[in-house]
Motif scaffolding. Structure first.
Motif, short mmCIF file in Angstrom:
data_model
loop_
_atom_site.label_atom_id
_atom_site.label_comp_id
_atom_site.label_asym_id
_atom_site.label_seq_id
_atom_site.Cartn_x
_atom_site.Cartn_y
_atom_site.Cartn_z
N ASN A 161 18.31 -2.58 13.56
CA ASN A 161 18.08 -1.94 12.25
C ASN A 161 17.43 -0.59 12.45
OD1 ASN A 161 18.95 -4.14 10.52
ND2 ASN A 161 17.11 -5.22 11.21
N SER A 162 17.96 0.45 11.84
CA SER A 162 17.30 1.75 11.87
C SER A 162 16.28 1.80 10.74
CB SER A 162 18.31 2.88 11.71
OG SER A 162 18.93 2.82 10.46
N LEU A 163 15.14 2.41 11.01
CA LEU A 163 14.10 2.50 9.98
C LEU A 163 13.25 3.74 10.23
CD1 LEU A 163 11.07 1.49 11.30
CD2 LEU A 163 12.36 -0.64 11.41
N GLN A 164 12.60 4.17 9.16
CA GLN A 164 11.61 5.24 9.26
C GLN A 164 10.25 4.58 9.09
OE1 GLN A 164 11.37 8.34 6.14
NE2 GLN A 164 11.50 9.83 7.80
N LEU A 165 9.40 4.69 10.11
CA LEU A 165 8.14 3.94 10.12
C LEU A 165 7.21 4.44 9.01
CD1 LEU A 165 6.78 1.70 11.87
CD2 LEU A 165 5.54 3.55 13.02
N PRO A 166 6.87 3.58 8.04
CA PRO A 166 5.98 4.01 6.96
C PRO A 166 4.52 4.07 7.44
CG PRO A 166 6.57 1.72 6.67
CD PRO A 166 7.34 2.20 7.88
N PRO A 167 3.64 4.73 6.69
CA PRO A 167 2.21 4.74 7.07
C PRO A 167 1.66 3.33 7.14
CG PRO A 167 2.66 6.35 5.33
CD PRO A 167 3.90 5.53 5.48
N CYS A 168 0.71 3.11 8.06
CA CYS A 168 0.14 1.77 8.22
C CYS A 168 -0.71 1.40 7.01
CB CYS A 168 -0.67 1.69 9.51
SG CYS A 168 -2.21 2.62 9.48
N ASN A 169 -0.79 0.11 6.73
CA ASN A 169 -1.67 -0.36 5.65
C ASN A 169 -2.83 -1.20 6.17
OD1 ASN A 169 -0.27 -2.63 6.38
ND2 ASN A 169 0.59 -3.06 4.35
N LEU A 170 -2.93 -1.34 7.48
CA LEU A 170 -4.07 -2.00 8.10
C LEU A 170 -4.11 -1.55 9.56
CD1 LEU A 170 -6.39 -4.02 7.83
CD2 LEU A 170 -4.82 -5.86 8.42
N ALA A 171 -5.28 -1.07 9.99
CA ALA A 171 -5.38 -0.54 11.36
C ALA A 171 -6.72 -0.90 11.97
CB ALA A 171 -5.19 0.97 11.36
N SER A 172 -6.74 -1.03 13.28
CA SER A 172 -7.98 -1.21 14.04
C SER A 172 -7.90 -0.28 15.25
CB SER A 172 -8.12 -2.67 14.48
OG SER A 172 -7.19 -2.98 15.50
N ALA A 173 -8.85 -0.41 16.14
CA ALA A 173 -8.85 0.44 17.33
C ALA A 173 -7.72 0.08 18.29
CB ALA A 173 -10.19 0.32 18.04
N THR A 174 -7.13 -1.12 18.15
CA THR A 174 -6.12 -1.56 19.12
C THR A 174 -4.72 -1.69 18.52
OG1 THR A 174 -6.71 -3.87 18.71
CG2 THR A 174 -7.80 -2.79 20.56
N VAL A 175 -4.61 -2.06 17.25
CA VAL A 175 -3.30 -2.31 16.64
C VAL A 175 -3.24 -1.72 15.23
CG1 VAL A 175 -2.76 -4.42 17.93
CG2 VAL A 175 -4.08 -4.57 15.80
N SER A 176 -2.01 -1.54 14.73
CA SER A 176 -1.82 -1.12 13.35
C SER A 176 -0.64 -1.88 12.76
CB SER A 176 -1.60 0.39 13.25
OG SER A 176 -0.47 0.78 14.00
N ARG A 177 -0.71 -2.12 11.45
CA ARG A 177 0.37 -2.84 10.76
C ARG A 177 1.05 -1.91 9.76
NH1 ARG A 177 -1.47 -7.58 6.97
NH2 ARG A 177 -1.92 -5.78 5.63
N HIS A 178 2.40 -1.90 9.79
CA HIS A 178 3.19 -1.03 8.93
C HIS A 178 4.08 -1.89 8.03
CE1 HIS A 178 2.28 2.59 11.44
NE2 HIS A 178 2.10 1.63 12.34
N PRO A 179 4.00 -1.70 6.71
CA PRO A 179 4.85 -2.50 5.81
C PRO A 179 6.31 -2.10 5.96
CG PRO A 179 3.69 -0.79 4.57
CD PRO A 179 3.16 -0.73 5.98
N LEU A 180 7.21 -3.08 5.95
CA LEU A 180 8.63 -2.82 6.14
C LEU A 180 9.47 -3.46 5.04
CD1 LEU A 180 9.38 -3.37 9.95
CD2 LEU A 180 8.85 -1.24 8.77
N GLU A 181 10.55 -2.79 4.70
CA GLU A 181 11.59 -3.38 3.86
C GLU A 181 12.82 -3.61 4.75
OE1 GLU A 181 11.62 -4.28 0.71
OE2 GLU A 181 9.59 -3.64 0.18
N LEU A 182 13.20 -4.86 4.94
CA LEU A 182 14.33 -5.18 5.82
C LEU A 182 15.44 -5.84 5.01
CD1 LEU A 182 12.50 -6.63 8.96
CD2 LEU A 182 13.47 -4.35 8.67
N PRO A 183 16.70 -5.57 5.36
CA PRO A 183 17.81 -6.20 4.66
C PRO A 183 17.82 -7.71 4.89
CG PRO A 183 18.58 -5.00 6.61
CD PRO A 183 17.13 -4.67 6.44
#
Length: 466
Positions: free
Chosen positions: A444-466
């Motif tokens: 799936n091709s996607l454009q990575l949206p801004p993260c909605n939760l981040a720490s010093a080690t990881v970040s989470r990005h909300p996705l819309e997938l088919p």
């Protein structure tokens, strides 16, 4: 973020007549020979005048250091109501003076971090003392006091000044960092001060000095079901009430994580007096807020394993049997669990680390607090509910794959919410990527949206997938 140093509550400098520092020193020395109440009023009148006069940065700094010495002289508890009210005013005016000095420092060219840390700390200290004396006199603090306390903490956060130690010989003993000092005031306010006996507010403030920095302020989002007071750095109150709990997070919201502090309360502390131990034991249950906000905790003695970090979680989900860390679940609740792990795991389990808790079922989690003692590493784990799947990410369809974890939760009635966990700062917001799921033939091709939760080690990005 709408916070700004110019929002500090500081009166305008309207007086243009200059103040001679030599004459000021003589007046302060003379005041010490007067009756205590008369001398204190003289000092207070002089400080009010200094705070409303135009001065150079160096002149104001030297003057405030002189007034801080006078505060040490006059700040001893007094049974005289007039002197008590004067001391409260003195604390408030000293806070005003250091806030004005802070604005002058910030308007200068590249202030040094130690100088900025010292000024932020002194301003926070006298705001804290003003709040403390309001509690002692059963007075409602002015709203601007809490607004300024939050703002000073936020400025320290922005300028990386929270953990620089400051030597300040004051009584009652303050914490030695801006982070600890700010949380000293928060914990005192959360201790139900109207129900403390006379003199106990001061003793509690001092007892919190070596402990307060163990509490942590963490970013909050609506999915965070963990215990702990919720603080809005824009609000003129120590923490939000249950009725004020917002529906979604924003940049000024913080959750006060108390897990490590509560573990440390039970540890031996030879320098803590019996009175301090009893006082902390009596008030600490107030820190978690009203009973209606607290989640029930179920004690456990369950063995578990932890897959630590995206690489190990990815391998575990693919049943590749990565090396995992052994642990023990001590208690659980709707929002997470408390664990005990071996001490040697501390280097791989910082706050904000993504882990997979492997027990009766596999649960994705985020380390939200930790405390190391002789028993081992105590961890507070926040559950990230949903189905975890391994994913591969590429910058081009045939380029080298990078590992990610897809967290999916069902939407009410239809569809799924997806969150993509990746190493922090591995990809830029808006970057075009190719994502592949297990057993999927295509990407799936996607454009990575801004993260909605981040720490010093990881970040989470909300996705819309088919």
């Amino acid at each position: 973020m709408t916070l700004d140093a110019l929002q500090l509550d500081v009166p305008e400098a309207l007086q243009t007549d200059s103040i001679n520092l030599t004459e000021l020193g003589e007046c302060l020395r003379a005041a010490r020979h007067e009756q205590p109440e008369t001398g204190l009023q003289t000092v207070l009148d002089l400080l009010v005048r200094v705070n409303r006069s135009a001065m150079t940065l160096l002149e104001r700094q030297r003057a405030l250091q002189n007034f801080s010495d006078e505060y040490r002289h006059y700040a001893a508890p007094s049974g005289n109501p007039a002197a008590t009210a004067q001391t409260l005013q003195l604390c408030n005016e000293l806070a005003i003076g250091y806030k004005r000095l802070l604005l002058q420092i910030l308007q200068g060219h590249k202030p040094s971090r130690p100088h900025l840390t010292w000024c932020l700390y002194m301003a926070q200290h006298f705001v804290a003392q003003t709040l403390l004396r309001h509690h002692q006199q059963n007075l409602e603090p002015e709203p601007s006091l809490w607004r300024d306390s939050h703002l000073l903490y936020w400025l320290g956060e922005q300028h990386d000044c929270l953990d620089e130690p400051v030597a300040a010989a004051f009584s009652p003993t303050p914490a030695d960092t801006l982070r600890g000092l700010y949380k000293q005031s928060l914990l005192l306010a959360l201790s139900n001060p109207p129900h403390l006996h006379p003199g106990e507010s001061q003793r509690l403030f001092a007892a919190l000095a070596p402990l307060a920095a163990l509490a942590r302020l963490l970013p909050w989002d609506a999915e965070d079901k963990s215990d702990g007071p919720l603080i809005d750095l824009q609000q003129a109150q120590p923490c939000l009430t249950y009725q004020q709990r917002p529906q979604e997070g924003h940049d000024t919201l913080r959750r006060l994580e108390l897990g490590a502090l509560l573990v440390a309360l039970d540890e031996p502390a030879p320098l803590r007096s019996k009175d301090e131990r009893e006082l902390l034991e009596r008030v600490h249950h107030h820190w978690l807020g009203n009973d209606q906000r607290r989640h029930p905790r179920a004690p456990q003695q369950t063995e578990c394993r932890l897959a630590i970090g995206i690489t190990a979680i990815h391998a575990q989900l693919l049943e590749q049997r990565p090396q995992c860390t052994q642990g023990q679940i001590l208690d659980i609740g709707p929002g997470g669990a408390r664990l005990l792990c071996p001490s040697h795991a501390a280097h791989s389990l910082p706050i904000g680390q993504l882990v997979l808790l492997i027990a009766d079922s596999d649960i994705l989690g985020l380390v939200c607090w930790r405390h190391l003692n002789s028993e081992g590493l105590h961890l507070g784990l926040r559950y990230l509910k949903g189905l975890a799947q391994p994913t591969w990410l590429r910058r081009a369809p045939s380029s080298q794959p990078h590992l990610g974890i897809l967290q999916s939760t069902p939407k009410p009635r239809e569809g799924w919410h997806h969150g993509l966990w990746v190493p922090h700062n591995q990809f830029a917001d808006g970057e075009n990527l190719w994502l592949q799921l297990p057993n999927a033939v295509s990407q799936n091709s996607l454009q990575l949206p801004p993260c909605n939760l981040a720490s010093a080690t990881v970040s989470r990005h909300p996705l819309e997938l088919p």
